[in-house]
Design a protein around this motif. Structure first.
Motif, mmCIF file in Angstrom:
data_model
loop_
_atom_site.group_PDB
_atom_site.id
_atom_site.type_symbol
_atom_site.label_atom_id
_atom_site.label_comp_id
_atom_site.label_asym_id
_atom_site.label_seq_id
_atom_site.Cartn_x
_atom_site.Cartn_y
_atom_site.Cartn_z
ATOM 1 N N THR A 307 13.592 25.223 56.991
ATOM 2 C CA THR A 307 12.581 26.183 57.001
ATOM 3 C C THR A 307 12.117 26.757 58.182
ATOM 4 O OG1 THR A 307 11.899 25.093 54.796
ATOM 5 C CG2 THR A 307 10.432 26.732 56.039
ATOM 6 N N ARG A 308 12.166 28.049 58.264
ATOM 7 C CA ARG A 308 11.882 28.747 59.568
ATOM 8 C C ARG A 308 10.205 29.294 59.394
ATOM 9 N NH1 ARG A 308 12.578 33.757 62.394
ATOM 10 N NH2 ARG A 308 12.891 33.313 64.420
ATOM 11 N N ILE A 309 9.404 29.068 60.293
ATOM 12 C CA ILE A 309 8.069 29.025 60.342
ATOM 13 C C ILE A 309 7.836 30.430 61.566
ATOM 14 C CG2 ILE A 309 5.436 28.514 60.326
ATOM 15 C CD1 ILE A 309 6.544 26.054 59.202
ATOM 16 N N VAL A 310 7.478 31.444 61.159
ATOM 17 C CA VAL A 310 7.089 32.422 62.488
ATOM 18 C C VAL A 310 5.486 32.659 62.431
ATOM 19 C CG1 VAL A 310 7.531 34.778 63.459
ATOM 20 C CG2 VAL A 310 9.343 33.229 62.239
ATOM 21 N N LEU A 311 4.965 32.314 63.516
ATOM 22 C CA LEU A 311 3.507 32.698 63.748
ATOM 23 C C LEU A 311 3.453 33.708 64.579
ATOM 24 C CD1 LEU A 311 0.520 31.553 63.482
ATOM 25 C CD2 LEU A 311 0.901 30.285 65.474
ATOM 26 N N ASP A 312 2.921 35.025 63.975
ATOM 27 C CA ASP A 312 2.877 36.106 64.698
ATOM 28 C C ASP A 312 1.351 36.512 65.123
ATOM 29 O OD1 ASP A 312 3.116 38.905 65.633
ATOM 30 O OD2 ASP A 312 3.893 39.569 63.612
ATOM 31 N N PRO A 336 -9.026 34.125 61.844
ATOM 32 C CA PRO A 336 -9.010 33.839 63.360
ATOM 33 C C PRO A 336 -9.026 32.275 63.641
ATOM 34 C CG PRO A 336 -10.580 35.325 62.788
ATOM 35 C CD PRO A 336 -10.366 34.947 61.638
ATOM 36 N N ARG A 337 -9.798 31.442 62.648
ATOM 37 C CA ARG A 337 -9.755 29.911 63.110
ATOM 38 C C ARG A 337 -8.417 29.435 62.839
ATOM 39 N NH1 ARG A 337 -12.719 28.156 66.254
ATOM 40 N NH2 ARG A 337 -14.731 28.339 65.141
ATOM 41 N N HIS A 338 -7.857 29.782 61.742
ATOM 42 C CA HIS A 338 -6.390 29.345 61.299
ATOM 43 C C HIS A 338 -5.360 29.498 62.286
ATOM 44 C CE1 HIS A 338 -7.486 28.822 56.533
ATOM 45 N NE2 HIS A 338 -8.092 27.892 57.493
ATOM 46 N N ALA A 339 -5.395 30.986 62.717
ATOM 47 C CA ALA A 339 -4.642 31.215 63.994
ATOM 48 C C ALA A 339 -4.680 30.295 65.185
ATOM 49 C CB ALA A 339 -4.737 32.841 64.029
ATOM 50 N N ALA A 346 1.529 24.643 67.029
ATOM 51 C CA ALA A 346 3.078 25.039 67.206
ATOM 52 C C ALA A 346 3.007 24.728 68.717
ATOM 53 C CB ALA A 346 3.078 26.449 67.247
ATOM 54 N N ARG A 347 2.267 24.589 69.619
ATOM 55 C CA ARG A 347 2.349 24.294 71.096
ATOM 56 C C ARG A 347 2.536 22.593 71.178
ATOM 57 N NH1 ARG A 347 0.479 27.181 75.501
ATOM 58 N NH2 ARG A 347 -0.462 25.123 76.209
ATOM 59 N N HIS A 348 2.299 21.878 70.436
ATOM 60 C CA HIS A 348 2.347 20.534 70.286
ATOM 61 C C HIS A 348 2.852 20.006 69.178
ATOM 62 C CE1 HIS A 348 -0.300 20.683 73.654
ATOM 63 N NE2 HIS A 348 -1.316 21.281 72.885
ATOM 64 N N ARG A 349 4.221 19.992 69.073
ATOM 65 C CA ARG A 349 5.020 19.801 67.727
ATOM 66 C C ARG A 349 5.028 18.397 67.357
ATOM 67 N NH1 ARG A 349 8.723 22.839 65.337
ATOM 68 N NH2 ARG A 349 8.545 21.191 63.878
ATOM 69 N N GLU A 400 8.622 29.343 65.363
ATOM 70 C CA GLU A 400 8.523 30.352 66.523
ATOM 71 C C GLU A 400 7.137 31.074 66.600
ATOM 72 O OE1 GLU A 400 10.826 34.320 67.978
ATOM 73 O OE2 GLU A 400 11.244 33.385 65.951
ATOM 74 N N VAL A 401 6.703 31.025 67.790
ATOM 75 C CA VAL A 401 5.601 32.027 68.045
ATOM 76 C C VAL A 401 5.675 33.027 68.788
ATOM 77 C CG1 VAL A 401 3.163 31.823 69.146
ATOM 78 C CG2 VAL A 401 4.091 29.638 68.441
#
Length: 428
Positions: A307-312, A336-339, A346-349, A400-401
């Motif tokens: 599954t691919r997750i893209v955080l835009d 905003p908080r969820h972002a 995403a930075r700390h897998r 991916e971010v």
């Protein structure tokens, strides 16, 4: 005789001028690093701490541009607050006018969408920048009844020099948040404000009670809408076999057949008819109904795979997460908080504990209750793609971010220490 914070609050009810002088001394002492004659009330002291860490100018504050008339009108037409404006007016405006107050209603971003009440006080409010379309978030104009109530999510009264910005010290205000009774999401803040001499100790309780009436009205409207949808759904579901659910446009369940009842089914950000992958149900067929959707669960197995997750995060205040898998894709717009939280994960897998996230977001590892509540809301739409103990994206996900072109635009609203550090690191 030494005064306590409670004494100052009581003093303001009988001698507002003396209370204002005491609070002015308290503010001056705290800003200069000296010992204050009285400790500020905890809610005020915590707000001042946020202002000092965020670099708000205590002498002048700052003002962002006013929204255009067209944008104010657009927000009025799309916010759920429009449904409770009659409740707010009936409960607040007539009394506010007589008491030389004004009522202001701001949306979840702190933008003032309505102002009503005493005409002379409205003119004085203009001089403070408390105008239609103005941005009254705490990080913009300092401690105040709108912005601080939105941050702490409870009613707040701010009197005289409890305002962080000196220009607001001639003002008193009491604000209460209005939340969506369905999921606790902040819709906005209702505030009653006026010149210093109009301060009354009962104002806060009054504003809070009217805000709760507004939330009750929203709850009644939602129940009525689901009842109407349920009437539409009954004959439709009666003729179906297999598993199906009828939901409103926000995914709240009106009726089910062939499956357990669930309060809410997370839908795509912009649902449309056809086969769609829903995280809680798998592959489904969506069909429009009057006021909602018929969701029929596909009985065939869903293809597996990564599954691919893209955080835009590229667009200001239009952050989203998109999930793509073997059965299709769906997107969800982020608060905003969820972002912030998803960016940090995403930075700390390898994951973060509740205490670790609390420290990175609030600078306080003890605020785990808030973090757990927000992560629970995130898991409602990401489901099993987000694991816990510690919180992390699943091992079978590819994350991916997408970042903005300019580093300064990375979650620009955020005062989270970890996000601010990330912005600084990228700029270095």
């Amino acid at each position: 005789m030494a005064l306590s914070p409670t004494d100052v609050t009581q003093l303001a009810a009988v001698d507002s001028a003396r209370a204002a002088r005491v609070l002015s001394e308290v503010r001056s002492a705290r800003l200069s690093g000296q010992r204050a004659p009285v400790a500020p009330r905890p809610v005020i002291e915590q707000s001042w701490g946020r202002m000092l860490r965020g670099g708000v100018d205590p002498e002048h504050g700052s003002r962002s541009g006013l929204l255009s008339r067209e944008e104010v009108q657009r927000r009025r037409e799309t916010t759920a607050l429009r449904h409770v404006l009659p409740v707010l007016r009936e409960g607040l405006v007539s009394v506010a006018d007589v008491a030389h107050h004004i009522m202001a209603v701001a949306d979840e971003e702190g933008r003032v969408l309505w102002r009503e009440g005493s005409a002379p006080v409205l003119r004085r409010a203009d001089g403070l920048g408390f105008e239609l379309g103005a941005d009254w978030r705490e990080e913009v104009v300092g401690t105040n009844g709108v912005g601080t109530a939105a941050v702490v999510r409870r009613p707040v009264q701010v009197f005289a020099s409890e305002h962080f910005v000196r220009a607001h010290a001639t003002w008193t205000c009491a604000g209460a948040p209005i939340t969506d009774p369905r999921d606790g999401r902040l819709l906005g803040v209702v505030d009653v404000s006026g010149p210093l001499e109009t301060m009354h100790p009962a104002t806060l309780a009054w504003v809070d009670s009217v805000a709760k009436l507004a939330e009750s009205r929203l709850r009644e409207l939602h129940v009525a809408a689901l009842e109407r949808l349920r009437a539409v759904a009954a004959p439709v579901l009666a003729g179906l076999g297999g598993r199906a659910v009828v939901v409103d446009r926000d995914g709240w369940t009106a009726a089910v057949t062939g499956m357990p009842y669930t309060n809410r089914i997370p839908l795509p950000k912009s649902p449309s008819a056809g086969r769609r992958w829903l995280p809680s149900l798998g592959l489904c067929a969506l069909e429009p109904l009057a006021g909602g959707w018929l969701v029929r669960v596909a009985e065939e197995p869903v293809p597996g795979g990564t599954t691919r997750i893209v955080l835009d995060l590229t667009q200001p205040r239009r952050w989203s997460v998109t999930v793509s898998g073997g059965a299709g894709s769906w997107s969800h717009e982020l608060t905003p908080r969820h972002a912030e939280l998803l960016y940090l994960l995403a930075r700390h897998r390898t994951g973060r504990s509740a205490a670790g996230l609390a420290e990175e977001v609030f600078g306080d590892p003890a605020r785990t209750v808030t973090v757990r509540a927000e992560m629970s809301r995130i898991r409602r739409y990401l489901g099993g793609l987000l694991e816990h103990r510690p919180y992390r994206f699943g091992e079978d996900t590819e994350v991916e971010v997408l970042l903005p072109a300019e580093t300064v635009d990375l979650l620009p609203h955020s005062t989270a220490p970890a996000v601010r550090a990330a912005r600084a690191a990228e700029m270095a």
